[in-house]
Structures are given as structure tokens and as C-alpha cells.
Design a protein around this motif. Structure first.
Motif, PDB file in Angstrom:
ATOM      1  N   GLN A 139       0.429  -1.886  -4.415  1.00 16.60           N
ATOM      2  CA  GLN A 139       1.173  -2.152  -3.196  1.00 16.60           C
ATOM      3  C   GLN A 139       0.289  -2.085  -1.961  1.00 16.60           C
ATOM      4  O   GLN A 139       0.596  -2.675  -0.934  1.00 16.60           O
ATOM      5  CB  GLN A 139       2.318  -1.146  -3.047  1.00 16.60           C
ATOM      6  CG  GLN A 139       3.506  -1.456  -3.931  1.00 16.60           C
ATOM      7  CD  GLN A 139       4.570  -0.392  -3.805  1.00 16.60           C
ATOM      8  OE1 GLN A 139       4.290   0.780  -3.598  1.00 16.60           O
ATOM      9  NE2 GLN A 139       5.819  -0.790  -3.934  1.00 16.60           N
TER      10      GLN A 139
ATOM     11  N   ARG B 245       6.093 -10.749 -11.270  1.00 15.44           N
ATOM     12  CA  ARG B 245       6.701  -9.708 -10.421  1.00 15.44           C
ATOM     13  C   ARG B 245       6.858  -8.400 -11.180  1.00 15.44           C
ATOM     14  O   ARG B 245       6.531  -7.321 -10.672  1.00 15.44           O
ATOM     15  CB  ARG B 245       8.079 -10.174  -9.922  1.00 15.44           C
ATOM     16  CG  ARG B 245       8.038 -11.266  -8.876  1.00 15.44           C
ATOM     17  CD  ARG B 245       9.423 -11.566  -8.335  1.00 15.44           C
ATOM     18  NE  ARG B 245       9.407 -12.777  -7.528  1.00 15.44           N
ATOM     19  CZ  ARG B 245       9.765 -13.979  -7.954  1.00 15.44           C
ATOM     20  NH1 ARG B 245      10.186 -14.120  -9.206  1.00 15.44           N
ATOM     21  NH2 ARG B 245       9.708 -15.023  -7.158  1.00 15.44           N
TER      22      ARG B 245
ATOM     23  N   TRP C  52       0.648  -8.896  -5.474  1.00 13.08           N
ATOM     24  CA  TRP C  52       0.887  -8.052  -4.305  1.00 13.08           C
ATOM     25  C   TRP C  52       0.237  -8.637  -3.057  1.00 13.08           C
ATOM     26  O   TRP C  52       0.810  -8.606  -1.964  1.00 13.08           O
ATOM     27  CB  TRP C  52       0.364  -6.630  -4.555  1.00 13.08           C
ATOM     28  CG  TRP C  52       1.268  -5.834  -5.442  1.00 13.08           C
ATOM     29  CD1 TRP C  52       1.059  -5.496  -6.739  1.00 13.08           C
ATOM     30  CD2 TRP C  52       2.548  -5.308  -5.100  1.00 13.08           C
ATOM     31  NE1 TRP C  52       2.128  -4.790  -7.238  1.00 13.08           N
ATOM     32  CE2 TRP C  52       3.056  -4.648  -6.251  1.00 13.08           C
ATOM     33  CE3 TRP C  52       3.331  -5.316  -3.945  1.00 13.08           C
ATOM     34  CZ2 TRP C  52       4.295  -4.013  -6.273  1.00 13.08           C
ATOM     35  CZ3 TRP C  52       4.562  -4.678  -3.957  1.00 13.08           C
ATOM     36  CH2 TRP C  52       5.036  -4.041  -5.108  1.00 13.08           C
ATOM     37  N   GLU C  53      -0.948  -9.176  -3.208  1.00 12.34           N
ATOM     38  CA  GLU C  53      -1.661  -9.710  -2.045  1.00 12.34           C
ATOM     39  C   GLU C  53      -0.980 -10.939  -1.457  1.00 12.34           C
ATOM     40  O   GLU C  53      -1.094 -11.224  -0.266  1.00 12.34           O
ATOM     41  CB  GLU C  53      -3.103 -10.057  -2.425  1.00 12.34           C
ATOM     42  CG  GLU C  53      -3.958  -8.828  -2.669  1.00 12.34           C
ATOM     43  CD  GLU C  53      -5.340  -9.187  -3.176  1.00 12.34           C
ATOM     44  OE1 GLU C  53      -5.573 -10.368  -3.512  1.00 12.34           O
ATOM     45  OE2 GLU C  53      -6.184  -8.290  -3.247  1.00 12.34           O
ATOM     46  N   ASN C  54      -0.273 -11.686  -2.301  1.00 13.90           N
ATOM     47  CA  ASN C  54       0.322 -12.945  -1.851  1.00 13.90           C
ATOM     48  C   ASN C  54       1.831 -12.877  -1.701  1.00 13.90           C
ATOM     49  O   ASN C  54       2.487 -13.900  -1.571  1.00 13.90           O
ATOM     50  CB  ASN C  54      -0.080 -14.057  -2.812  1.00 13.90           C
ATOM     51  CG  ASN C  54      -1.561 -14.378  -2.724  1.00 13.90           C
ATOM     52  OD1 ASN C  54      -2.000 -15.071  -1.802  1.00 13.90           O
ATOM     53  ND2 ASN C  54      -2.344 -13.847  -3.642  1.00 13.90           N
ATOM     54  N   GLY C  55       2.389 -11.661  -1.688  1.00 12.75           N
ATOM     55  CA  GLY C  55       3.802 -11.495  -1.388  1.00 12.75           C
ATOM     56  C   GLY C  55       4.755 -11.900  -2.489  1.00 12.75           C
ATOM     57  O   GLY C  55       5.961 -12.012  -2.263  1.00 12.75           O
TER      58      GLY C  55
ATOM     59  N   THR D 210       7.504  -9.291  -3.256  1.00 19.00           N
ATOM     60  CA  THR D 210       8.540  -9.061  -2.238  1.00 19.00           C
ATOM     61  C   THR D 210       9.315 -10.334  -1.919  1.00 19.00           C
ATOM     62  O   THR D 210      10.085 -10.374  -0.992  1.00 19.00           O
ATOM     63  CB  THR D 210       7.888  -8.544  -0.949  1.00 19.00           C
ATOM     64  OG1 THR D 210       6.901  -9.487  -0.498  1.00 19.00           O
ATOM     65  CG2 THR D 210       7.229  -7.195  -1.159  1.00 19.00           C
ATOM     66  N   SER D 211       9.093 -11.385  -2.717  1.00 21.37           N
ATOM     67  CA  SER D 211       9.760 -12.648  -2.445  1.00 21.37           C
ATOM     68  C   SER D 211      11.177 -12.689  -2.931  1.00 21.37           C
ATOM     69  O   SER D 211      11.901 -13.638  -2.687  1.00 21.37           O
ATOM     70  CB  SER D 211       8.960 -13.809  -3.064  1.00 21.37           C
ATOM     71  OG  SER D 211       8.877 -13.667  -4.482  1.00 21.37           O
TER      72      SER D 211
END
Length: 233
Positions: free
Chosen positions: A138, A179, A225-228, A231-232
Motif C-alpha cells: 500500500q 486486486r 498498488w502503484e497504478n490504483g 482502489t478502483s
């Protein structure tokens, strides 16, 4: 096929304990030990074990630098390195992964976890102690080092332009797998949560690894994690 392991730790008691645990497994054999990082690098280069199990704090050369010399981005034929330490520090974990380690374990973990981590490393996969996996990923900041299939191409760079910048776009199911894997789920947990078979999960992960030009599961999770991606949803 027997997995050949080198153990490097400056404490003889730890080396003996790890040897006892691993030699008790039918598919694992400890072929050498080293009491310092310099000896570990020399022995590993000479014997080329399937897995190098390294401590971090060792004399002559610490485990992080030894990892870079054995598995780093500049190594033409890298070995599989697994870090086992008592120090649960994000800086150590992050440096180990950037230096090419494919796993990071705490020494207070179970013998079963140690054996599984060795098997995962030998197969080119990754296993990190569950207590630190998600916390670490994270907070990973780009650029994460990712071994790539061609010069100048990295998953993180490709992803910055969106799905179209990848070797191939990830499917919705592959994104679901990414994910969950990035949140520390095992293959068995992935299969249960997605209501698919274990072989299907492995197929999805193999496809994702190819499309991202990622070397292992850690690099897939770091990319997510680096590219979101995590959390999408």
C-alpha cells in the motif's frame, strides 16, 4: 525434483533450525550454509542453488546487498533469493524487493510457511509474511523495479497510458485476480472468492504476468498498488 537451498545466517542456531525444518521436507535439501554475506554470495555463485535463504544483518556483507549481487536488476542470470529476518521494517522489505528478492519472511513464522516460501521461490513465485504484505504494498511508491521482457518497457510506464499501453489489456476477471492478489490473498483464497478452480487462478496469474512483463507475484502486486488498481473498486 529436489529444491536445493543455501542458508546464510550469522547465528549457527538459526541455520541449524532452518536446516532441520527444510531437510525434513521430502522435496527440499539444504546443500550449503554460510555465516556471512560475503561467503553467501561466493557459495551461491559457485553452487547455484534453487533458493538462497538469507538473513539481513550479517557480517562482511548484509543480506540486502547480497541479494542485489545475486538477484538484482544488473545480474544476467539471477538466483532466487528469499529473505528471512527478525526485523519487520518496511525499509528492509522494500529494499529487499527492489534488490530482487522474491520473498520476505519473519523468523517467527511457522515451519510450514518457511517451506511454502522456499517452494514458491524455487518456482519463481513470491511469498511475503502475511502480516506485512498489504501494509508494504500500500505504501510502495513508483518507480518500482520490474524486470521486463524488452529494453525500455516497464508495466508501470505502460499503465500510465491506461490499459491500451500494456502488452495486452487485462480482462475484467484478470483485474479481479490482480486486486485480490495485491491484497495478500493466496491462490486457494482467490479460487474461493472468485468461485473458480485453482488451475483457473493460476492461468489468470500467468496471463497477467505475461501482459505486465512482470517477473513474479510481488511485481504484479506492486504494479497494482502503484497504478490504483486496488482502489478502483
Amino acid at each position: 525434483m529436489t529444491i536445493r537451498v543455501l542458508i546464510a545466517d550469522d547465528q549457527e542456531m538459526i541455520r541449524s533450525a532452518f536446516r532441520m525444518i527444510l531437510d525434513s521436507q521430502p522435496d527440499i535439501q539444504v546443500i550449503a550454509e554460510a555465516a556471512d554475506g560475503g561467503a553467501a554470495v561466493g557459495t551461491a555463485r559457485a553452487l547455484r542453488p534453487d533458493v538462497c535463504l538469507l538473513d539481513i544483518r550479517m557480517p562482511v556483507l548484509d543480506g540486502l546487498e547480497a541479494t542485489r549481487l545475486l538477484a538484482g536488476p544488473d545480474v544476467l542470470d539471477p538466483l532466487h533469493v528469499l529473505i528471512a529476518t527478525t526485523f519487520d521494517l518496511d525499509e528492509y522489505v522494500y529494499r529487499a524487493l527492489r534488490n530482487g528478492a522474491c520473498g520476505f519472511l519473519l523468523k517467527d513464522g511457522s515451519p510450514v510457511l518457511l517451506a511454502e516460501a522456499v517452494r514458491a521461490a524455487a518456482a519463481g513465485n513470491s511469498l511475503i509474511s502475511p502480516s506485512i504484505t498489504v501494509r508494504l504494498l500500500q505504501h510502495m511508491n513508483p518507480p518500482a523495479r520490474v524486470t521486463t521482457g524488452r529494453a525500455g518497457h516497464t508495466p508501470a510506464a505502460s499503465a500510465s497510458a491506461g490499459q491500451g499501453g500494456l502488452i495486452e489489456p487485462l480482462t475484467e476477471r484478470e483485474l479481479d485476480v490482480v486486486r485480490l492478489a495485491a491484497r495478500g490473498r493466496t491462490n486457494e483464497e482467490l479460487a474461493t472468492e472468485l468461485h473458480v478452480t485453482l488451475s483457473t487462478v493460476k492461468t489468470h496469474l500467468a496471463n497477467v504476468q505475461r501482459k505486465l512483463a512482470a517477473r513474479n507475484r510481488v511485481e504484479i502486486a506492486a504494479w497494482a498498488w502503484e497504478n490504483g488498481v486496488c482502489t478502483s473498486r
